[in-house]
Design an enzyme around this catalytic site. Sequence first.
Site, short mmCIF file in Angstrom:
data_model
loop_
_atom_site.label_atom_id
_atom_site.label_comp_id
_atom_site.label_asym_id
_atom_site.label_seq_id
_atom_site.Cartn_x
_atom_site.Cartn_y
_atom_site.Cartn_z
CG HIS A 112 -32.53 28.13 -9.13
ND1 HIS A 112 -32.16 29.51 -9.23
CD2 HIS A 112 -32.46 27.71 -10.58
CE1 HIS A 112 -32.22 29.92 -10.66
NE2 HIS A 112 -32.50 28.66 -11.52
CG ASP A 142 -31.12 31.21 -6.62
OD1 ASP A 142 -30.79 30.30 -6.52
OD2 ASP A 142 -31.49 31.78 -7.92
CB SER A 215 -30.89 30.06 -13.92
OG SER A 215 -32.16 30.41 -14.08
#
Length: 459
Positions: A112, A142, A215
Amino acid sequence: MTASRPRRVLLAMIALAAGLAAAPVPAALPWGAGSSELPTLAPMLEKATPAVVNVNTESHVRTPRNPLLDDPVFRRFFNLPKQPHERERKAQSLGSGVIVDAERGYVLTNHHVIEGADVISITLRDGRQLQAKLIGSDPDTDVAVVQVPAKNLTALALADSDRLRVGDFVVAIGNPFGLGGTVTAGIISARARDIGAGSFDDFIQTDAAINKGNSGGPLFNIRGEVVGINTAIISPGEAGGSVGVGFSVPANFAKVVISQLKQFGESRRGTMGLTARSVDQNIAEAYGLSTPSGAIITSVAEGGAAKAAGLQKGDLITALNNQTIKESRDLFRIMGVTQVGTQVSVRYIRNGKQGTASVKLVSTKTADASRPAKPDIAKELTNILGIKFKAIEDVDRRRHSIPASIRGVIVQSIETGSDALGKIPLGSVVTEVNFQPVSSPDQAIAAAQAAKAANKPVL
């Protein structure tokens, strides 16, 4: 004279401090502190931090313009020139990553973070800014791998995340809110978390502060080994601040995906060619289990690996490759992180008897082929509280597109208070009752009564 309360508290604190100062410091703390210094993570971070990078992406997003701008009267009134139908704007995002191959310049991050990016820039710890090339990305886990053209890199290997325990100390390093090289610490709060992100949920939960920009960054143990990739947080605020509930993709899960991305540029999951559903209490009892566990095969693909190995619809899988299957997601998660071509062992229950099979996992290019499918419409039945069945007629086949090869009965009505309410939609075609094929209402009711007579739930 008796000392006042503030004075007593002060004296107690002084005594405690004196005791701590006199206490010996362990000579070999796990984070590298010596006998003459306070406990610190600094030695570990000095080795690990150079492998952590900042990931910056840029994409061009086109948005349709206001339809009023197409109205000539509106444009004339406001003296507006004619404009293109779409407007283009630049969108930027920040994330983190970790170098996992120094020789080839491979960087591991989140899908993402780089999704839809036209430009991916990597900022190294030494200040170098490099444009990266996307090697491969897997939205279901992911995980993404990018490559930078650089030498003299520091890389870190992924550790065995299965050895993690709840309560183990962990450290997160990343680029939260653009503040690169930020270190936060905490513990493992839980393992094998299902947060509804997909079919392969198996997240590590930690209370180490993870914020926007973290992230894709690594989660370390106190030995400086990468045990996870930070990917998600639960945060009630719009700002996305940490509330101590963060999630990481386990290193062992990422290893297989990374290998496939580097080799093929895409994920190639193992699959047996079947769909399955989880078990509830009533179904567990029907299979002779005291508690719900396992995954029931709801369909087997013709020509698939499961079919070739002799697995059948209705088999209850209890273990795959010597790993216990508690629910259907365990089955697909294990297949998803097992190399294609691997021969896996399957333990199952069929008609009350234990069975085993050996299945060679085959490749699937899309995760949809190995996702748990919706359960068959034929679910638990009961004739004690009342279900009215109807034989399938030609008009039913035409009206509801029921193939001629399907044999069964149609659920015409369910009495109020029946346990089947909410489980079996009206109009469902029931093909089996308690493992017995049925083609008439009498057969369906007789099979249900036989199960009840044996003091078993009706499957």
